[in-house]
Enzyme design. Structure first.
Site, PDB file in Angstrom:
ATOM      1  N   LYS A 135      22.822 -13.135 -23.309  1.00 29.79           N
ATOM      2  CA  LYS A 135      21.710 -13.662 -24.101  1.00 29.79           C
ATOM      3  C   LYS A 135      21.643 -12.885 -25.420  1.00 29.79           C
ATOM      4  O   LYS A 135      22.221 -11.793 -25.491  1.00 29.79           O
ATOM      5  CB  LYS A 135      20.398 -13.561 -23.310  1.00 29.79           C
ATOM      6  CG  LYS A 135      20.081 -12.137 -22.788  1.00 29.79           C
ATOM      7  CD  LYS A 135      19.324 -11.310 -23.744  1.00 29.79           C
ATOM      8  CE  LYS A 135      19.274  -9.868 -23.421  1.00 29.79           C
ATOM      9  NZ  LYS A 135      18.636  -8.997 -24.358  1.00 29.79           N
ATOM     10  N   HIS A 138      14.170 -13.125 -20.888  1.00 26.76           N
ATOM     11  CA  HIS A 138      13.681 -12.386 -19.713  1.00 26.76           C
ATOM     12  C   HIS A 138      12.260 -12.801 -19.306  1.00 26.76           C
ATOM     13  O   HIS A 138      11.982 -13.064 -18.139  1.00 26.76           O
ATOM     14  CB  HIS A 138      13.644 -10.882 -19.971  1.00 26.76           C
ATOM     15  CG  HIS A 138      14.980 -10.249 -20.257  1.00 26.76           C
ATOM     16  ND1 HIS A 138      16.168 -10.770 -19.820  1.00 26.76           N
ATOM     17  CD2 HIS A 138      15.297  -9.116 -20.936  1.00 26.76           C
ATOM     18  CE1 HIS A 138      17.158  -9.990 -20.216  1.00 26.76           C
ATOM     19  NE2 HIS A 138      16.653  -8.981 -20.892  1.00 26.76           N
TER      20      HIS A 138
END
Ligand code: NDP
Length: 472
Positions: free
Chosen positions: A146, A238
């Site tokens: 990510k 997250h």
């Protein structure tokens, strides 16, 4: 995690290629993870490290050894020797096709390689095309770090580029938070306890507050961090993954599809965050970090209010915050319950806490419940007590998230990885606040962030563990 039935017959990867072998992630997480897998007898395949540096394989082995030692891993010489004997280094620039020709020669007769993209996100598409350009895409899997894109449109574009060569089933978008023990444990505790589920909705929950605080700053990653900020670094991925796991309905079965369907539905039900409910901060001293642009307005702290328009959560505010250089390193989710309709023996305007459940994800992994009871003695005044496992039962004893997730990707099990639709939904949720925001508010290092963030939660009792009177 057991393989889901639909993936049990997928071939195991026979080669691991680590792009970004000289980088920070490889050093801190990936070498220790592959070493642990080797120690447990779960690796046993060639590992190729690729990076720009003019290293030899011996340099790579030495780099890996130092990284593993630095992370404090218990040393097992035989396991390290096995890993080292399987390692090869390939140097080259990803922008040059010759790099991939060298990689192909080093890869030998692999049938099912897995490629870990531990590289700057701007290079993801280039590297995928480089792999395909030399035919290494056949039977391959990609582990993509990510942030996946910089916004909704760039994520759509990146998906399209990857899908030119790789099926969705070959793409493993990694979010190591989903591999954390506390979040996997949440799946079990939510659905294995008949007493939890009836509490977990708008009838009894008054608010949900999610915190990811780090007591350290951006350190030597100034140039990288300055180009992403807290929103793209941790909040879009997250924190929204945590929301999805906490808020989803029970999956219809244990398959990867069922779990990912439910996560997807939660994110689909989230409203686009209103810029009025978004606070950005920057810690004092950030502008002096090497690599940070002069006068940078990048946020090192973000907090926002999220609404989920689902039958279960409609009307329950979800507050999310993440920051660097904060008072503590802690990641947690607090579910606050409503007050009883007619509380007896509780004086008006009392500051007794609500019932709440706290799920600590980091540094430890445990759930705690705050209840009210009568203070022992003559009077009838209530006091709050917290029911939690004893300290020696709170440690996160599971495999390290990267260890678990690399193993899952090698098996071809996508359960714990983000699917294309959930990544796009996450970008949709934050799309307005990626561009419509106020200048960053300064905050002191070691504090709980800017004053504006306290205002966000004031009507719901403030952030958990915030000192009375707002940030210090
Ligand atoms: P780094 O900048 O530390 O490492 C990037 C790596 O890519 C280095 O090995 C670098 O080589 C290499 N590289 C960059 N450009 C090229 C190029 N043109 N050709 C060949 N190699 C190149 O980044 P991180 O390791 O911190 O992050 C990598 C990814 O992991 C990012 O997507 C990040 O978001 C993600 N991530 C990082 C975490 C962390 O704690 N660091 C945590 C979770 C995810 P060289 O060193 O030679 O320049």
């Amino acid at each position: 995690m057991p393989s889901s039935p639909s993936t049990a017959d997928r071939p195991r990867s026979d080669l691991l290629v680590m792009f970004g072998a000289s980088g920070d992630l490889a050093k801190k997480k990936l070498f220790p993870a592959v070493y642990r897998l080797e120690k447990r007898g779960l690796l046993g395949i060639p590992v190729i490290g690729v990076a720009l540096d003019d290293w030899t394989t011996a340099d790579l082995v030495e780099h890996a050894r130092a990284a593993i030692v630095e992370e404090g891993e218990e040393w097992d010489q035989a396991a390290f020797d096995r890993l080292a004997a399987n390692m090869t280094y390939v140097s080259g620039n990803y922008a040059e096709p010759a790099t991939f020709e060298k990689l192909k020669a080093a890869a030998g007769a692999t049938q099912h390689p897995v490629f870990h993209f531990a590289i700057p996100p701007s290079m993801f598409a280039t590297v995928a095309e480089g792999i395909a350009g030399v035919g290494l895409d056949q039977g391959a899997r990609l582990i993509i770090e990510k942030p996946f894109g910089r916004d909704h449109d760039s994520a759509v574009e990146l998906n399209a580029t990857l899908h030119e060569h790789f099926a969705e089933s070959a793409i493993f978008r990694i979010d190591h938070f989903v591999g954390k023990e506390a979040l996997r444990s949440l799946l079990v505790s939510r659905f294995a306890n008949a007493i939890t589920e009836p509490l977990w909705n708008r009838n009894l929950v008054s608010s949900v507050k999610i915190t990811m605080a780090e007591s350290f700053g951006v350190e030597d990653r100034g140039a990288f961090y300055d180009s992403v900020g807290a929103m793209r670094d941790v909040m879009q991925n997250h924190l929204l993954q945590m929301v999805a796991l906490l808020a989803m309905e029970q999956p219809v079965n244990e398959s990867a599809k069922a779990l990912r369907d439910e996560k997807g539905k939660v994110l689909e039900a989230c409203r686009v965050v209103d810029p009025e409910h978004y606070v950005r901060g920057q810690y004092d001293g950030y502008l002096a970090v090497p690599g940070v642009k002069a006068g940078s307005d990048t946020e090192t702290y973000g907090a926002f209010l999220l609404h989920i328009d689902s039958p279960r959560w409609s009307g329950v505010p979800f507050f999310l915050r993440a920051g660097k250089a904060m008072a503590q390193t802690v990641t947690e989710m607090t579910i606050e319950f409503k007050r009883p309709p007619r509380p007896l023996w509780i004086p008006e305007h009392s500051h007794l806490p609500h019932n709440s459940m706290r799920i600590e994800v980091k540094p430890d992994s445990f759930d705690a419940m705050t209840l009210l009871r009568k203070t022992p003695g003559e009077g009838m005044m209530p006091e709050a007590i917290t029911v939690a496992p004893p300290p020696d039962m709170r440690a996160d004893g599971g495999p390290e998230p990267y260890e678990l997730l690399i193993e899952e990707a090698m098996k071809g099990d996508p359960t714990l990885f983000a699917r294309e639709d959930t990544v796009l939904e996450s970008w949709r949720i934050v799309e307005r606040i990626l561009t419509e925001y106020s200048p960053v508010e300064p905050y002191a290092q070691g504090s709980w962030g800017p004053a504006g963030a306290s205002a966000l939660t004031r009507r719901t009792g403030g952030w958990p563990e915030e000192p009375p009177g707002g940030p210090v």
